[in-house]
Scaffold this motif. Sequence first.
Motif, PDB file in Angstrom:
ATOM      1  N   MET A  86       9.071   9.164  27.393  1.00 47.86           N
ATOM      2  CA  MET A  86       7.642   9.425  27.536  1.00 47.86           C
ATOM      3  C   MET A  86       7.261   9.363  29.016  1.00 47.86           C
ATOM      4  O   MET A  86       7.618   8.420  29.721  1.00 47.86           O
ATOM      5  CB  MET A  86       6.828   8.389  26.734  1.00 47.86           C
ATOM      6  N   GLU A  87       6.524  10.380  29.494  1.00 54.02           N
ATOM      7  CA  GLU A  87       6.110  10.442  30.886  1.00 54.02           C
ATOM      8  C   GLU A  87       5.068   9.362  31.196  1.00 54.02           C
ATOM      9  O   GLU A  87       4.338   8.900  30.307  1.00 54.02           O
ATOM     10  CB  GLU A  87       5.512  11.816  31.181  1.00 54.02           C
ATOM     11  N   ASP A 106       1.567  10.365  30.189  1.00 56.30           N
ATOM     12  CA  ASP A 106       1.326  10.243  28.752  1.00 56.30           C
ATOM     13  C   ASP A 106       1.093   8.781  28.366  1.00 56.30           C
ATOM     14  O   ASP A 106       0.235   8.475  27.531  1.00 56.30           O
ATOM     15  CB  ASP A 106       2.513  10.801  27.965  1.00 56.30           C
ATOM     16  N   LEU A 107       1.877   7.889  28.970  1.00 57.53           N
ATOM     17  CA  LEU A 107       1.736   6.456  28.689  1.00 57.53           C
ATOM     18  C   LEU A 107       0.343   5.973  29.086  1.00 57.53           C
ATOM     19  O   LEU A 107      -0.305   5.221  28.341  1.00 57.53           O
ATOM     20  CB  LEU A 107       2.813   5.678  29.436  1.00 57.53           C
ATOM     21  N   LEU A 134      -2.323   7.215  26.629  1.00 55.15           N
ATOM     22  CA  LEU A 134      -2.333   6.428  25.397  1.00 55.15           C
ATOM     23  C   LEU A 134      -2.936   5.045  25.637  1.00 55.15           C
ATOM     24  O   LEU A 134      -3.648   4.504  24.779  1.00 55.15           O
ATOM     25  CB  LEU A 134      -0.902   6.291  24.853  1.00 55.15           C
ATOM     26  N   ALA A 180      -5.901  13.390  21.392  1.00 60.10           N
ATOM     27  CA  ALA A 180      -4.476  13.359  21.744  1.00 60.10           C
ATOM     28  C   ALA A 180      -3.678  14.466  21.070  1.00 60.10           C
ATOM     29  O   ALA A 180      -2.513  14.678  21.404  1.00 60.10           O
ATOM     30  CB  ALA A 180      -3.875  11.992  21.388  1.00 60.10           C
ATOM     31  N   TRP A 191      -2.615  14.647  17.878  1.00 61.22           N
ATOM     32  CA  TRP A 191      -1.708  14.241  16.804  1.00 61.22           C
ATOM     33  C   TRP A 191      -2.218  14.837  15.491  1.00 61.22           C
ATOM     34  O   TRP A 191      -3.406  15.138  15.348  1.00 61.22           O
ATOM     35  CB  TRP A 191      -1.668  12.722  16.673  1.00 61.22           C
ATOM     36  N   GLU A 225       0.146  11.265  11.358  1.00 62.66           N
ATOM     37  CA  GLU A 225       0.661  10.467  12.462  1.00 62.66           C
ATOM     38  C   GLU A 225      -0.394   9.484  12.961  1.00 62.66           C
ATOM     39  O   GLU A 225      -0.089   8.321  13.271  1.00 62.66           O
ATOM     40  CB  GLU A 225       1.097  11.380  13.608  1.00 62.66           C
ATOM     41  N   ALA A 249      -0.113   5.360  13.000  1.00 64.27           N
ATOM     42  CA  ALA A 249      -0.305   4.587  14.230  1.00 64.27           C
ATOM     43  C   ALA A 249      -1.453   3.598  14.076  1.00 64.27           C
ATOM     44  O   ALA A 249      -1.376   2.451  14.530  1.00 64.27           O
ATOM     45  CB  ALA A 249      -0.562   5.525  15.399  1.00 64.27           C
ATOM     46  N   ARG A 285       6.804   8.671  15.826  1.00 69.50           N
ATOM     47  CA  ARG A 285       6.141   8.483  17.123  1.00 69.50           C
ATOM     48  C   ARG A 285       5.958   7.003  17.424  1.00 69.50           C
ATOM     49  O   ARG A 285       5.051   6.616  18.170  1.00 69.50           O
ATOM     50  CB  ARG A 285       4.794   9.211  17.144  1.00 69.50           C
ATOM     51  N   SER A 324       7.528   5.053  19.308  1.00 71.56           N
ATOM     52  CA  SER A 324       7.665   4.690  20.719  1.00 71.56           C
ATOM     53  C   SER A 324       6.363   4.873  21.490  1.00 71.56           C
ATOM     54  O   SER A 324       6.203   4.337  22.592  1.00 71.56           O
ATOM     55  CB  SER A 324       8.772   5.522  21.370  1.00 71.56           C
ATOM     56  N   GLU A 325       5.426   5.644  20.933  1.00 73.86           N
ATOM     57  CA  GLU A 325       4.149   5.884  21.605  1.00 73.86           C
ATOM     58  C   GLU A 325       3.067   4.894  21.181  1.00 73.86           C
ATOM     59  O   GLU A 325       1.949   4.930  21.715  1.00 73.86           O
ATOM     60  CB  GLU A 325       3.684   7.314  21.311  1.00 73.86           C
TER      61      GLU A 325
END
Length: 252
Positions: free
Chosen positions: A1-2, A5-6, A9, A39, A41, A45, A49, A200, A202-203
């Motif tokens: 993840m860039e 992007d992090l 979020l 975002a 999604w 998803e 989350a 997802r 990891s996000e």
Amino acid sequence: MEIFDLLVLLVFGVVGGMLSGLVGVGGGIVFVPALVYAAGWNITEAVAASLIIIVFSSLSGTIRNQSSRDPANWRWTLLFSLAVAPSSLIGVAISRVSPETVVEAVFGLLLLALAYPTAKGRPEMDEGVQKIPTWTVFAAGIFIGALSGLVGVGGGVVMVPLMVLGLGLTAKRAVSTSLAVVMFTGLVGGLGYILTGFDRISEVPPLVVGSIVGAWLGVKVRDPLPDRVVRVGFACFMVVVAIRTLLGAFGV
């Protein structure tokens, strides 16, 4: 993840957490539309989350409530969780076989249904006073759990008046107790989504961290504001999101 992007979020988490802390509700009402419309999604998803985030935010709130004058009633927490938490898997199963438009429509209708009780506020009664049979609370708990698993909303807005009217808890103790129930519901529902293919995961950590920080900030902002202004303002926000979600669900 860039990194970008992090950070995005993390910002979503802070904003969602602030709104949740501001009005004292679970993050699902905020996080689901934020992840879908801001975002990009899909709603399944976003629901998955949201349930995972709810586990951590409600755990934080439950720990904080234990040192207050109105901590969770753990007897009712455990008993009610036995009805609500496993039922969230019903919602998970429905979401896996239903078109996304069905989930969006249910989410929008739920927001509309909860807008009025949110604006009205929680009922206040003396400890031990019951207005409805206890069994109806547990029957409703199954429905609440299924909705939680389907649309990612913890259900505290509905559970609090049920606990006041059917379990004889004061409003403040019902809030603490419902938050603990939401924690278990999010845990079961979140695991259900993870085990059935939510990819997802990891996000989610930056959303969790942001929501915890945001909730703290939201409480700080809320303190000087009139309670009714906060409740009515958030109810209006719910109506706007509901209309947007329903229009999207029906392709308008």
